[in-house]
Each structure stands twice: as structure tokens, then as C-alpha cells.
Design an enzyme around this catalytic site. Structure first.
Site, PDB file in Angstrom:
ATOM      1  CE  LYS A   1    -111.024 -32.213 -56.557  1.00  0.00           C
ATOM      2  NZ  LYS A   1    -111.651 -32.217 -57.856  1.00  0.00           N
TER       3      LYS A   1
ATOM      4  CE  LYS B   1    -113.346 -26.279 -54.598  1.00  0.00           C
ATOM      5  NZ  LYS B   1    -113.336 -26.440 -56.013  1.00  0.00           N
TER       6      LYS B   1
ATOM      7  CE  LYS C   1    -119.354 -30.642 -59.759  1.00  0.00           C
ATOM      8  NZ  LYS C   1    -118.110 -30.817 -60.493  1.00  0.00           N
TER       9      LYS C   1
HETATM   10  N1  AQP Z   1    -116.940 -22.687 -54.778  1.00  0.00           N
HETATM   11  C1  AQP Z   1    -116.685 -22.260 -56.018  1.00  0.00           C
HETATM   12  N2  AQP Z   1    -116.740 -20.935 -56.312  1.00  0.00           N
HETATM   13  C2  AQP Z   1    -116.497 -20.495 -57.579  1.00  0.00           C
HETATM   14  N3  AQP Z   1    -116.214 -21.326 -58.615  1.00  0.00           N
HETATM   15  C3  AQP Z   1    -116.159 -22.653 -58.359  1.00  0.00           C
HETATM   16  N4  AQP Z   1    -115.915 -23.732 -59.140  1.00  0.00           N
HETATM   17  C4  AQP Z   1    -115.997 -24.871 -58.405  1.00  0.00           C
HETATM   18  N5  AQP Z   1    -116.290 -24.558 -57.130  1.00  0.00           N
HETATM   19  C5  AQP Z   1    -116.392 -23.206 -57.070  1.00  0.00           C
HETATM   20  C6  AQP Z   1    -115.642 -23.646 -60.574  1.00  0.00           C
HETATM   21  O1  AQP Z   1    -116.505 -24.530 -61.261  1.00  0.00           O
HETATM   22  C7  AQP Z   1    -115.847 -24.995 -62.432  1.00  0.00           C
HETATM   23  C8  AQP Z   1    -116.047 -26.455 -62.607  1.00  0.00           C
HETATM   24  O2  AQP Z   1    -115.526 -27.170 -61.529  1.00  0.00           O
HETATM   25  P1  AQP Z   1    -115.312 -28.732 -61.679  1.00  0.00           P
HETATM   26  O3  AQP Z   1    -116.568 -29.455 -61.547  1.00  0.00           O
HETATM   27  O4  AQP Z   1    -114.578 -29.017 -62.907  1.00  0.00           O
HETATM   28  O5  AQP Z   1    -114.363 -29.107 -60.531  1.00  0.00           O
HETATM   29  P2  AQP Z   1    -114.161 -28.585 -59.103  1.00  0.00           P
HETATM   30  O6  AQP Z   1    -113.536 -27.243 -59.130  1.00  0.00           O
HETATM   31  O7  AQP Z   1    -113.364 -29.662 -58.481  1.00  0.00           O
HETATM   32  O8  AQP Z   1    -115.642 -28.476 -58.496  1.00  0.00           O
HETATM   33  P3  AQP Z   1    -116.068 -28.903 -57.048  1.00  0.00           P
HETATM   34  O9  AQP Z   1    -117.495 -28.657 -56.850  1.00  0.00           O
HETATM   35  O10 AQP Z   1    -115.187 -28.325 -56.031  1.00  0.00           O
HETATM   36  O11 AQP Z   1    -115.898 -30.456 -57.121  1.00  0.00           O
HETATM   37  P4  AQP Z   1    -115.157 -31.385 -56.099  1.00  0.00           P
HETATM   38  O12 AQP Z   1    -115.926 -31.296 -54.845  1.00  0.00           O
HETATM   39  O13 AQP Z   1    -115.253 -32.713 -56.777  1.00  0.00           O
HETATM   40  O14 AQP Z   1    -113.780 -30.860 -55.967  1.00  0.00           O
HETATM   41  C9  AQP Z   1    -114.386 -24.574 -62.327  1.00  0.00           C
HETATM   42  O15 AQP Z   1    -114.178 -23.455 -63.173  1.00  0.00           O
HETATM   43  C10 AQP Z   1    -114.244 -24.159 -60.892  1.00  0.00           C
HETATM   44  O16 AQP Z   1    -113.289 -23.131 -60.743  1.00  0.00           O
END
Ligand code: AQP
Length: 350
Positions: free
Chosen positions: A127, A211, A214
Site C-alpha cells: 500500500k 487480487k 477496490k
Molecule cells: N480479492 C479478495 N478476495 C477475497 N477476500 C478479499 N478481501 C478483500 N479483497 C479480497 C477481504 O475483504 C475484507 C475486507 O477488506 P477491507 O475493505 O477491509 O480491506 P482490503 O483487504 O484492503 O480490501 P481491498 O478491496 O483490497 O481494498 P484496497 O484496494 O483499498 O486494498 C477482508 O477480510 C479481506 O480479506
């Protein structure tokens, strides 16, 4: 590393997890986390689901939308929880910032966690990117706040996607170290991740090695929970596959084909059919057959959730009521645990 000499935690089983209000939820968040949150309501365990807005601000305001939007994004995640099937009578739904003990415990844990442990977290490196010097200190200590979120409720089980595995290991280390350093062997449970199962790692529709996220600049890389059926069908049609021919004849044939494996995994997670069954059903068929079928099962599963979500968002006052009630119930669990932490650490007046 689990301390095998410590007594087993004897408190009640409790589930805790959270999602950041940083934009639209996507299929990875849904299958990796939210769907598990819903399914866990069928257990007898207490279930606590948080919208982790304090995690959202670890990046610059332009990344998460700024102060005018944060509360409304928090409401949107709470509405998605409700739309997916979390029952606010059965589960506690609340915003992290509404329970001040989260940051108080995080400070204590900042003093328990070791620099080397936090420096190993790969998500910070991902990040922060190339310019780690400019990343916020909050982004660096984010996994420590996550440990506080979980342990403030003495949660024993944490449903998350595979990407959170390392953070969960840090929470386990912090729990054990606190118990040992303060000589309270059975105080915090060592929380267990609940990761396994279909959907633990959903990949980008454009690159099977990244992965679904968002923050991916391409909207075509993900299915958002609010996408309508035409958009879902279009995104699946445009999903990257490979030049290695049609659908494989058996599961072994998915090896070395990450994009195809991802699409089959999504089909399996959404439909409830095993990967083996999905491969057998479409063996040797072209993507012109498989992709529309995948779009169809996805729309059938997601459309009712999307419709409920829109209905719930028409009444934001009701979402606020759920969040207020959840915060009161969360505080009622957290406050006495934090009081015990204060006494254990030896703070004046505790
Ligand atoms: N690609 C994924 N496959 C399975 N699980 C996922 N999670 C996120 N992406 C995947 C799970 O979603 C939960 C919440 O995630 P979060 O919003 O707290 O943060 P994150 O993991 O940082 O989500 P993003 O979409 O990847 O956001 P950005 O792009 O901001 O980094 C968690 O349980 C996560 O494991």
C-alpha cells in the site's frame, strides 16, 4: 508462534471482523468476508461486525473520499451488511470510531508489538508503494489497531480473506505477548483465522495473479456489489482468459491458468457447486459458453442483494439506528475488557 505452555483460553467463542468504508464493496470482499459473516450467524457463537472507519483514514483523504463522504461510506458498508443477510438482532453491527476503546487498546498494543513484527507486514509495503517515507504512521501500525479491534472483544475467531492472514498472525503474537509480559496467561484468546473455503482469494478479472481490489484503477477488474446485471455480463465477457484453449477437461488442467482458475473459483463460490463439478460441467467447452453461464449464476446470486441494498439505502436514518444500537452493545462488551486491561497494565486510578 503459538505458546503451547499457556493454558487454553476458556472464555466464550466470539466472532469479530470488519470491512473498511473505502469505496464500493466488490465480489472479493463479499465472498472472502461478507458471505462468511452471514453464514457464521448459523453457529451459536456471538457475531460482531464492524465498519472499520479508523482504518480508512490511514491513507490520504483523497484516497478514501474525504470527511464529507466518510460517514456516508460507513452507512453504505452497514447497508451492505444488512443487504447480504446480517441480522442486526442476531449480530452487532457498528462503526469502529463510535467505540473509543479501540484506539486506547491499540496504544497499549503499540507498546507490546515489536518493530520487527510490524516491519514484516507485506500489505504495508504494497500500500505504501515506492515512497514508504511518505506513508502515514497509521498505515504502518494499521495491523496493531486491527489486533486491538479483535481482542477488545476477546474474539476467538476472525473470518477474513487470505490477504489478511499475516495480520491475523500478528494479532496472535500480540495476544500471546501481552498475556506473557503482564503475567495474565488466560487473559486474551489467541484468535483463529477463518480463511479457508471458496472465495478466500478472488483475483482481478484482468490479471489472475493480482487480487481483486477496490483500489485497482480499472473498474473492469472487479465486480462491484452494486453493479447491475448488464454490467456484470459485460465485465465477465471482457474478463481476461488465456490462449491455452477452451475449458480444461479436469481440475489438473487449471494449473498454470490463473485467470481460468479464478473464473471457475468464482462460479463455484457463488453457485455452491464444487470446483470439480464446475470443471466437469464445462469440460472442453469454449468461453463463449462458460462466460455467459458464469454471468447468469452471478446475477442470480447478487441481484437480490443489490436490490435489498438499494432499498436499505433509501432509509439512511434506519441504518444510523442500527449503527447506534450496535455501538451501545459493542461498548457494553468492550468497556469492562478495557477496564481490565487498564488494571492489568497498572494505570493510575484503574
Ligand atoms: N480479492 C479478495 N478476495 C477475497 N477476500 C478479499 N478481501 C478483500 N479483497 C479480497 C477481504 O475483504 C475484507 C475486507 O477488506 P477491507 O475493505 O477491509 O480491506 P482490503 O483487504 O484492503 O480490501 P481491498 O478491496 O483490497 O481494498 P484496497 O484496494 O483499498 O486494498 C477482508 O477480510 C479481506 O480479506
Amino acid at each position: 508462534m503459538t505458546d503451547t505452555t499457556a493454558p487454553a483460553y476458556s472464555g466464550p467463542k466470539r466472532i469479530f471482523s470488519g470491512i473498511q468504508p473505502t469505496g464500493n464493496l466488490h465480489l472479493g470482499n463479499y465472498l472472502g468476508a461478507l458471505k462468511k459473516f452471514v453464514d457464521l450467524q448459523a453457529t451459536e457463537w456471538e457475531t460482531i461486525y464492524c465498519v472499520v472507519d479508523q482504518h480508512a483514514i490511514t491513507q490520504a483523504p483523497d484516497v478514501w473520499g474525504g470527511p464529507e463522504l466518510l460517514a456516508s461510506y460507513t452507512r453504505q458498508i452497514a447497508a451492505a451488511y444488512l443487504a447480504a443477510g446480517i441480522d442486526p438482532k442476531r449480530s452487532i453491527i457498528f462503526a469502529q470510531s463510535a467505540v473509543r476503546e479501540h484506539t486506547e487498546l491499540a496504544w497499549v498494543f503499540n507498546c507490546v508489538a515489536r518493530m520487527g513484527w510490524v516491519e514484516r507486514m507485506t500489505q504495508f509495503k504494497d500500500k505504501a508503494g515506492k515512497d514508504a517515507e511518505r506513508a502515514s504512521v497509521g498505515l504502518f501500525t494499521y495491523p496493531v489497531l486491527m489486533a486491538a479491534d479483535i481482542l477488545l472483544y476477546k474474539a476467538t475467531h476472525v473470518p477474513v480473506g487470505d490477504d489478511q492472514k499475516q495480520h491475523l498472525e500478528l494479532s496472535r503474537d500480540i495476544a500471546e505477548r501481552f498475556n506473557r509480559d503482564f503475567n495474565v496467561p488466560d487473559f486474551f484468546p489467541v484468535p483463529e483465522p477463518l480463511i479457508k473455503g471458496p472465495g478466500a482469494r478472488i483475483m482481478s478479472l484482468k490479471d489472475g495473479t493480482k487480487k481483486m481490489s477496490k483500489s485497482d484503477p480499472s473498474d473492469l477488474s472487479r465486480i462491484n456489489l452494486v453493479d447491475d446485471s448488464d454490467t456484470i455480463a459485460k465485465k465477465i465477457k471482457k474478463a481476461t482468459t488465456d490462449p491455452l484453449g477452451p475449458m480444461p477437461e479436469d481440475v489438473k488442467g487449471l494449473e498454470g491458468r490463473p485467470e481460468v482458475e479464478n473464473l471457475v473459483g468464482i462460479y463455484s463460490a457463488v453457485s455452491g457447486e464444487s470446483v470439480e463439478a464446475v470443471v466437469a460441467k464445462y469440460a472442453g467447452q469454449g468461453f463463449g459458453v462458460f462466460k455467459p453461464a458464469l454471468a447468469e449464476v452471478m446475477v442470480a446470486h447478487l441481484a437480490p442483494i443489490t436490490a435489498r441494498y438499494r432499498e436499505i439505502m433509501d432509509d439512511p436514518a434506519e441504518v444510523d439506528r442500527v449503527l447506534r444500537d450496535g455501538a451501545d452493545r459493542a461498548r457494553a462488551i468492550a468497556a469492562p475488557i478495557m477496564d481490565e486491561v487498564r488494571r492489568t497494565v497498572g494505570f493510575w486510578g484503574a
